[in-house]
Write a protein that holds these residues in place. Sequence first.
Motif, PDB file in Angstrom:
ATOM      1  N   LEU A  25       0.833  -1.333  -0.080  1.00  0.00           N
ATOM      2  CA  LEU A  25      -0.054   0.179   0.006  1.00  0.00           C
ATOM      3  C   LEU A  25       0.780   1.324   0.113  1.00  0.00           C
ATOM      4  O   LEU A  25       0.766   2.029  -0.835  1.00  0.00           O
ATOM      5  CB  LEU A  25      -0.859  -0.016   1.006  1.00  0.00           C
ATOM      6  N   ASN A  26       2.047   1.360   0.858  1.00  0.00           N
ATOM      7  CA  ASN A  26       2.826   2.558   0.925  1.00  0.00           C
ATOM      8  C   ASN A  26       3.236   2.767  -0.404  1.00  0.00           C
ATOM      9  O   ASN A  26       3.534   3.975  -0.974  1.00  0.00           O
ATOM     10  CB  ASN A  26       3.762   2.210   2.013  1.00  0.00           C
ATOM     11  N   SER A  27       3.928   1.646  -1.190  1.00  0.00           N
ATOM     12  CA  SER A  27       4.445   1.718  -2.456  1.00  0.00           C
ATOM     13  C   SER A  27       3.494   2.322  -3.412  1.00  0.00           C
ATOM     14  O   SER A  27       3.602   3.397  -4.073  1.00  0.00           O
ATOM     15  CB  SER A  27       5.010   0.650  -3.103  1.00  0.00           C
ATOM     16  N   GLN A  28       2.076   2.092  -3.414  1.00  0.00           N
ATOM     17  CA  GLN A  28       1.044   2.733  -4.178  1.00  0.00           C
ATOM     18  C   GLN A  28       0.746   4.152  -3.828  1.00  0.00           C
ATOM     19  O   GLN A  28       0.672   5.162  -4.651  1.00  0.00           O
ATOM     20  CB  GLN A  28      -0.016   1.795  -4.052  1.00  0.00           C
ATOM     21  N   LEU A  29       0.793   4.303  -2.665  1.00  0.00           N
ATOM     22  CA  LEU A  29       0.422   5.924  -2.021  1.00  0.00           C
ATOM     23  C   LEU A  29       1.586   6.750  -2.477  1.00  0.00           C
ATOM     24  O   LEU A  29       1.365   7.817  -2.889  1.00  0.00           O
ATOM     25  CB  LEU A  29       0.421   5.716  -0.551  1.00  0.00           C
ATOM     26  N   ASN A  57      -3.900  19.263  -0.975  1.00  0.00           N
ATOM     27  CA  ASN A  57      -4.928  19.856  -0.667  1.00  0.00           C
ATOM     28  C   ASN A  57      -5.611  18.809   0.585  1.00  0.00           C
ATOM     29  O   ASN A  57      -5.279  17.911   0.755  1.00  0.00           O
ATOM     30  CB  ASN A  57      -5.862  19.725  -1.895  1.00  0.00           C
ATOM     31  N   MET A  58      -6.600  19.520   1.298  1.00  0.00           N
ATOM     32  CA  MET A  58      -6.994  18.701   2.526  1.00  0.00           C
ATOM     33  C   MET A  58      -8.214  17.877   2.199  1.00  0.00           C
ATOM     34  O   MET A  58      -8.942  17.233   3.287  1.00  0.00           O
ATOM     35  CB  MET A  58      -7.344  19.918   3.343  1.00  0.00           C
ATOM     36  N   ASP A  59      -8.730  17.808   0.963  1.00  0.00           N
ATOM     37  CA  ASP A  59      -9.733  16.680   0.664  1.00  0.00           C
ATOM     38  C   ASP A  59      -9.376  15.770   0.160  1.00  0.00           C
ATOM     39  O   ASP A  59      -9.742  15.024  -0.620  1.00  0.00           O
ATOM     40  CB  ASP A  59     -10.755  17.384  -0.115  1.00  0.00           C
ATOM     41  N   LEU A  60      -8.065  14.981   0.690  1.00  0.00           N
ATOM     42  CA  LEU A  60      -7.391  13.816   0.102  1.00  0.00           C
ATOM     43  C   LEU A  60      -8.386  12.521   0.144  1.00  0.00           C
ATOM     44  O   LEU A  60      -8.155  11.744  -0.823  1.00  0.00           O
ATOM     45  CB  LEU A  60      -6.190  13.497   0.917  1.00  0.00           C
ATOM     46  N   PHE A  61      -9.311  12.285   1.175  1.00  0.00           N
ATOM     47  CA  PHE A  61      -9.868  11.134   1.207  1.00  0.00           C
ATOM     48  C   PHE A  61     -11.089  11.169   0.411  1.00  0.00           C
ATOM     49  O   PHE A  61     -11.786  10.177   0.273  1.00  0.00           O
ATOM     50  CB  PHE A  61     -10.147  10.955   2.643  1.00  0.00           C
ATOM     51  N   THR A  62     -11.547  12.331  -0.083  1.00  0.00           N
ATOM     52  CA  THR A  62     -12.538  12.216  -1.027  1.00  0.00           C
ATOM     53  C   THR A  62     -12.136  11.606  -2.504  1.00  0.00           C
ATOM     54  O   THR A  62     -12.974  11.522  -3.420  1.00  0.00           O
ATOM     55  CB  THR A  62     -13.258  13.582  -1.331  1.00  0.00           C
ATOM     56  N   LEU A  63     -10.782  11.647  -2.952  1.00  0.00           N
ATOM     57  CA  LEU A  63     -10.473  11.075  -4.190  1.00  0.00           C
ATOM     58  C   LEU A  63     -10.856   9.539  -4.175  1.00  0.00           C
ATOM     59  O   LEU A  63     -10.602   8.863  -3.311  1.00  0.00           O
ATOM     60  CB  LEU A  63      -8.922  11.256  -4.137  1.00  0.00           C
ATOM     61  N   GLN A  64     -11.306   9.248  -5.137  1.00  0.00           N
ATOM     62  CA  GLN A  64     -11.932   7.764  -5.316  1.00  0.00           C
ATOM     63  C   GLN A  64     -10.644   6.898  -6.147  1.00  0.00           C
ATOM     64  O   GLN A  64     -10.620   6.378  -7.284  1.00  0.00           O
ATOM     65  CB  GLN A  64     -12.970   7.637  -6.177  1.00  0.00           C
ATOM     66  N   ASP A  65      -9.567   6.643  -5.071  1.00  0.00           N
ATOM     67  CA  ASP A  65      -8.464   5.941  -5.341  1.00  0.00           C
ATOM     68  C   ASP A  65      -8.461   4.780  -4.519  1.00  0.00           C
ATOM     69  O   ASP A  65      -8.502   4.963  -3.253  1.00  0.00           O
ATOM     70  CB  ASP A  65      -7.166   6.810  -5.328  1.00  0.00           C
ATOM     71  N   PRO A  66      -8.434   3.548  -5.021  1.00  0.00           N
ATOM     72  CA  PRO A  66      -8.381   2.229  -4.314  1.00  0.00           C
ATOM     73  C   PRO A  66      -7.396   2.377  -2.803  1.00  0.00           C
ATOM     74  O   PRO A  66      -7.664   2.043  -1.842  1.00  0.00           O
ATOM     75  CB  PRO A  66      -8.158   1.185  -5.083  1.00  0.00           C
ATOM     76  N   SER A  67      -6.189   2.828  -3.187  1.00  0.00           N
ATOM     77  CA  SER A  67      -5.077   2.898  -2.203  1.00  0.00           C
ATOM     78  C   SER A  67      -5.477   3.839  -1.029  1.00  0.00           C
ATOM     79  O   SER A  67      -5.247   3.501  -0.022  1.00  0.00           O
ATOM     80  CB  SER A  67      -3.782   3.133  -2.819  1.00  0.00           C
ATOM     81  N   LEU A  68      -5.970   5.091  -1.674  1.00  0.00           N
ATOM     82  CA  LEU A  68      -6.304   5.981  -0.646  1.00  0.00           C
ATOM     83  C   LEU A  68      -7.542   5.682   0.161  1.00  0.00           C
ATOM     84  O   LEU A  68      -7.750   5.789   1.301  1.00  0.00           O
ATOM     85  CB  LEU A  68      -6.722   7.201  -1.301  1.00  0.00           C
ATOM     86  N   LEU A  73     -10.113   3.841   5.504  1.00  0.00           N
ATOM     87  CA  LEU A  73     -10.463   2.773   6.293  1.00  0.00           C
ATOM     88  C   LEU A  73      -9.921   2.552   7.446  1.00  0.00           C
ATOM     89  O   LEU A  73     -10.321   2.463   8.384  1.00  0.00           O
ATOM     90  CB  LEU A  73     -11.188   1.588   5.299  1.00  0.00           C
ATOM     91  N   PHE A  74      -8.766   2.271   7.125  1.00  0.00           N
ATOM     92  CA  PHE A  74      -7.623   1.960   8.350  1.00  0.00           C
ATOM     93  C   PHE A  74      -7.815   3.130   9.368  1.00  0.00           C
ATOM     94  O   PHE A  74      -7.787   2.628  10.534  1.00  0.00           O
ATOM     95  CB  PHE A  74      -6.321   1.396   7.763  1.00  0.00           C
ATOM     96  N   CYS A  75      -7.481   4.316   8.720  1.00  0.00           N
ATOM     97  CA  CYS A  75      -7.184   5.302   9.702  1.00  0.00           C
ATOM     98  C   CYS A  75      -8.507   5.672  10.444  1.00  0.00           C
ATOM     99  O   CYS A  75      -8.408   5.796  11.735  1.00  0.00           O
ATOM    100  CB  CYS A  75      -6.627   6.725   8.951  1.00  0.00           C
ATOM    101  N   LEU A  76      -9.586   5.950   9.641  1.00  0.00           N
ATOM    102  CA  LEU A  76     -10.790   6.491  10.348  1.00  0.00           C
ATOM    103  C   LEU A  76     -11.462   5.451  11.297  1.00  0.00           C
ATOM    104  O   LEU A  76     -11.974   5.766  12.637  1.00  0.00           O
ATOM    105  CB  LEU A  76     -11.845   6.906   9.476  1.00  0.00           C
ATOM    106  N   SER A  77     -11.298   4.337  11.159  1.00  0.00           N
ATOM    107  CA  SER A  77     -11.790   2.959  11.852  1.00  0.00           C
ATOM    108  C   SER A  77     -10.942   3.133  13.169  1.00  0.00           C
ATOM    109  O   SER A  77     -11.462   2.693  14.340  1.00  0.00           O
ATOM    110  CB  SER A  77     -11.953   1.764  11.309  1.00  0.00           C
ATOM    111  N   SER A  78      -9.624   3.246  13.137  1.00  0.00           N
ATOM    112  CA  SER A  78      -8.615   3.236  14.371  1.00  0.00           C
ATOM    113  C   SER A  78      -9.107   4.435  15.139  1.00  0.00           C
ATOM    114  O   SER A  78      -9.147   4.548  16.546  1.00  0.00           O
ATOM    115  CB  SER A  78      -7.163   3.432  13.975  1.00  0.00           C
ATOM    116  N   ILE A  79      -9.612   5.483  14.362  1.00  0.00           N
ATOM    117  CA  ILE A  79      -9.913   6.709  15.533  1.00  0.00           C
ATOM    118  C   ILE A  79     -11.193   6.543  15.914  1.00  0.00           C
ATOM    119  O   ILE A  79     -11.348   7.176  17.200  1.00  0.00           O
ATOM    120  CB  ILE A  79      -9.850   8.180  14.633  1.00  0.00           C
TER     121      ILE A  79
END
Length: 213
Positions: A25-29, A57-68, A73-79
């Motif tokens: 995932l990090n390689s893709q990101l 830009n601060m709307d990174l998670f709105t981009l419909q990219d599978p890696s993002l 999902l990982f970050c927000l579920s952890s929060i």
Amino acid sequence: MSQLQLFPAFAVPMATANLEGAEQLNSQLKKRFFELEQAGFEETHTPTTRVNIFESNMDLFTLQDPSLQQLRLFCLSSIMSIVASTTRKSADEMRQLKLKNHAWFHITRKHGYIAYHNHPLASWSAVYYVDVGQPDPDYPESGQIRFFHPSSSNQMFMDAGNTSFSAPFHQGTLSFEPKPGQLLIFPSYLMHEVAPFMGQGERICVAMNCWFE
């Protein structure tokens, strides 16, 4: 005489989580972030002093990219998990929460740093590390994120009776060395800074602010 009972008062909740299999995932990101940098996906109105850093830009998670979206999902579920662990909310109350967020990435190059700041208008903030570059052994604090004690008077008077506290009774600062695939979560009010990156390559991370309705 009753037995002394020691307890942490006014503690600051923080958490880390490690993403399993983060290498792919990090390689893709990393590839995607370089593409977005070239495309000018940049935030130009930031109040925080930053040097030699590309901030997206601060709307990174709105981009419909599978890696993002996998990272989101990982970050927000952890929060959400740290909210559930640190509050008295029932399972039903947790289900009713609506998490809002801003998310953005940083590409930090040699000598880049971020000055002392916090994250207003959010309750929880987090940083996910994609790449930490190639460390320079002559600068062990290179690229570390450094948090400051929330009480400005915690070092008002220092003597042999209140120095060298053991955890969780920290004084002064608390530093973390970035590790790829690691998510660090902290209250948005906590003042922090990022030490100058003295290594080779790039230090790449994703930052986010969260608030709830």
